[in-house]
Motif scaffolding. Structure first.
Motif, PDB file in Angstrom:
ATOM      1  N   VAL B  73       0.819  -1.214   0.000  1.00  5.42           N
ATOM      2  CA  VAL B  73       0.000   0.000   0.000  1.00  5.42           C
ATOM      3  C   VAL B  73       0.853   1.265   0.000  1.00  5.42           C
ATOM      4  N   GLY B  74       2.186   1.091   0.050  1.00  3.88           N
ATOM      5  CA  GLY B  74       3.076   2.243  -0.063  1.00  3.88           C
ATOM      6  C   GLY B  74       3.028   3.189   1.123  1.00  3.88           C
ATOM      7  N   MET B  75       2.695   2.655   2.314  1.00  2.00           N
ATOM      8  CA  MET B  75       2.699   3.497   3.514  1.00  2.00           C
ATOM      9  C   MET B  75       3.767   2.984   4.466  1.00  2.00           C
ATOM     10  N   LYS B  76       4.157   3.848   5.419  1.00  2.00           N
ATOM     11  CA  LYS B  76       5.155   3.428   6.395  1.00  2.00           C
ATOM     12  C   LYS B  76       4.509   2.542   7.463  1.00  2.00           C
ATOM     13  N   ASN B  77       5.109   1.371   7.693  1.00  2.00           N
ATOM     14  CA  ASN B  77       4.637   0.497   8.757  1.00  2.00           C
ATOM     15  C   ASN B  77       5.262   0.961  10.066  1.00  2.00           C
ATOM     16  N   PHE B  78       4.461   1.603  10.919  1.00  2.00           N
ATOM     17  CA  PHE B  78       5.035   2.123  12.164  1.00  2.00           C
ATOM     18  C   PHE B  78       4.790   1.199  13.353  1.00  2.00           C
ATOM     19  N   SER B  79       4.249   0.009  13.105  1.00  2.00           N
ATOM     20  CA  SER B  79       4.004  -0.886  14.245  1.00  2.00           C
ATOM     21  C   SER B  79       5.299  -1.307  14.960  1.00  2.00           C
ATOM     22  N   PRO B  80       6.462  -1.447  14.269  1.00  2.00           N
ATOM     23  CA  PRO B  80       7.686  -1.789  15.012  1.00  2.00           C
ATOM     24  C   PRO B  80       8.088  -0.723  16.035  1.00  2.00           C
ATOM     25  N   THR B  81       7.661   0.516  15.819  1.00  2.00           N
ATOM     26  CA  THR B  81       8.062   1.607  16.710  1.00  2.00           C
ATOM     27  C   THR B  81       7.484   1.429  18.115  1.00  2.00           C
ATOM     28  N   TYR B  82       6.339   0.753  18.228  1.00  2.00           N
ATOM     29  CA  TYR B  82       5.783   0.509  19.571  1.00  2.00           C
ATOM     30  C   TYR B  82       6.757  -0.320  20.418  1.00  2.00           C
ATOM     31  N   ARG B  83       7.565  -1.138  19.730  1.00  2.00           N
ATOM     32  CA  ARG B  83       8.545  -1.958  20.465  1.00  2.00           C
ATOM     33  C   ARG B  83       9.708  -1.119  20.977  1.00  2.00           C
ATOM     34  N   ALA B  84       9.880   0.087  20.426  1.00  2.00           N
ATOM     35  CA  ALA B  84      10.956   0.973  20.893  1.00  2.00           C
ATOM     36  C   ALA B  84      10.566   1.725  22.165  1.00  2.00           C
ATOM     37  N   LEU B  85       9.280   1.721  22.513  1.00  2.00           N
ATOM     38  CA  LEU B  85       8.801   2.536  23.645  1.00  2.00           C
ATOM     39  C   LEU B  85       9.482   2.151  24.949  1.00  2.00           C
ATOM     40  N   GLU B  86       9.789   0.866  25.110  1.00  2.00           N
ATOM     41  CA  GLU B  86      10.466   0.407  26.323  1.00  2.00           C
ATOM     42  C   GLU B  86      11.775   1.168  26.524  1.00  2.00           C
ATOM     43  N   GLY B  87      12.518   1.364  25.437  1.00  2.00           N
ATOM     44  CA  GLY B  87      13.774   2.104  25.497  1.00  2.00           C
ATOM     45  C   GLY B  87      13.580   3.569  25.845  1.00  2.00           C
ATOM     46  N   TYR B  88      12.363   4.068  25.635  1.00  2.00           N
ATOM     47  CA  TYR B  88      12.016   5.442  26.002  1.00  2.00           C
ATOM     48  C   TYR B  88      11.408   5.495  27.400  1.00  2.00           C
TER      49      TYR B  88
END
Lengths: 110, 135, 99
Positions: B73-88
């Protein structure tokens, strides 16, 4: 905007960040480092490669304090602090390291 | 956050006034911009060392669905970013049980570990907040 | 008639309206957030299954895949790609988009 190395063109935004992450390669990193007046050493590459891995995993460039913490975890406490990262990238790991690594500007950095 | 502070000396500046913030996410990820905007605000707010909770309810639970692949669909998949929240240091992630049930989903279908709460428990959680931001 | 639904059935009542006003023998294509309606365990599952006796239902798989829902599509719903989308539009004499 952009630059060209050996016939390959790289598109950049108005601040000099690569537009397409996929276009990045070592040659682009070396070019961008010269632009930033950073002489790349193994320590620089360590951070650049770390940033690319981080982006690959999470689809964002990390905030500075997240980067320092994560670097400390992976590469050791002596490297996991902002002093070390600012020595490598005097104008800031976000501004310079991300740019050289071909990443977009980190979210939340003005 | 600016490069010069880098969030490093924020503790001294904010002199210990920590507020409870809840971000309530109720929209599916790609049909509207709400989900992505919320995530960006959450990432920025992490620099201010507040007590942040994320709540996912209604179609917002779809934001966390595993297996998203957006190449076609040519959009950015931002679901992996939720996994970065722990580091924040954002570790309080709550999902409404009723919303999961209504969509045939369980916590195992989600990209990050979450705490599943009932509507009543969510109500209590939201009532305890200083600031509630709705997306 | 081809009916196109692009809203989530758990966010809007678009699919309900469509099902209420779609004639027997017509076709429904679920796209964008509308594809959540095509998934097992979703709020529209039973209504859609009942309607499928008289109506052929399709879902756009790039949108299913984007949302991570590709493995939970209701049996009997056919998945199409963008070319299939075009074929469906071309196959019917008119199209209604339920925005």
């Amino acid at each position: 905007m952009g630059f060209e190395i050996n016939g390959k063109t790289y598109e950049t935004d108005e601040e000099g960040y690569l537009v397409n992450l996929g276009e990045w390669d070592e040659a682009a990193a070396k070019y961008l480092a010269v632009e930033e007046k950073v002489e790349l050493t193994e320590n620089h590459w360590e951070v650049i490669n770390f940033l690319r891995e981080y982006y690959n995993d999470y689809q964002i460039a990390p905030a500075v304090r997240v980067l320092t913490k994560a670097i400390g975890k992976k590469l050791g406490a002596e490297k996991g602090n902002s002093k070390y990262l600012y020595e490598l990238f005097p104008y800031g790991p976000a501004k310079q390291a991300c740019k050289i690594a071909g990443l977009p500007k980190p979210t939340g950095c003005i | 956050m600016t490069e010069s502070t880098g969030g490093i000396d924020m503790d001294e500046d904010s002199s210990g006034t920590i507020k409870k913030f809840a971000f309530v996410n109720r929209k599916a990820p790609y049909g509207t911009i709400y989900a992505l905007e919320s995530l960006e605000v959450v990432l920025i707010s992490a620099a201010f060392d507040q007590d942040v909770s994320l709540v996912f309810a209604d179609d917002g639970v779809y934001e966390l669905k595993k297996g998203q692949a957006t190449k076609s669909v040519g959009m950015k998949n931002f679901s992996p970013t939720y996994r970065a929240l722990e580091g924040y240091d954002i570790e309080k992630i709550f999902v409404e049980k009723e919303s999961l049930d209504a969509r045939g989903l369980t916590a195992d279908d989600l990209v990050v570990p979450v705490e599943v709460l009932t509507s009543d428990e969510i109500a209590t959680l939201l009532d305890e907040q200083d600031v509630v931001l709705s997306f | 008639m081809l009916h196109i639904v692009n809203k989530s059935p758990s966010e809007r009542n678009t699919l309900d309206s469509c099902l209420r006003m779609a004639k027997k023998g017509s076709t429904i294509l679920l796209i964008e957030d509308g594809v959540y309606g095509a998934t097992k365990g979703g709020v529209a599952e039973n209504k859609l299954k009942a309607a499928m006796a008289d109506i052929k239902v399709y879902a756009l798989w790039p949108d299913l895949e984007a949302r991570g829902m590709q493995d939970s599509v209701i049996d009997g719903i056919e998945q199409v790609d963008y070319n299939g989308f075009v074929d469906l539009v071309a196959a019917d004499k008119n199209v209604q988009s339920w925005l």
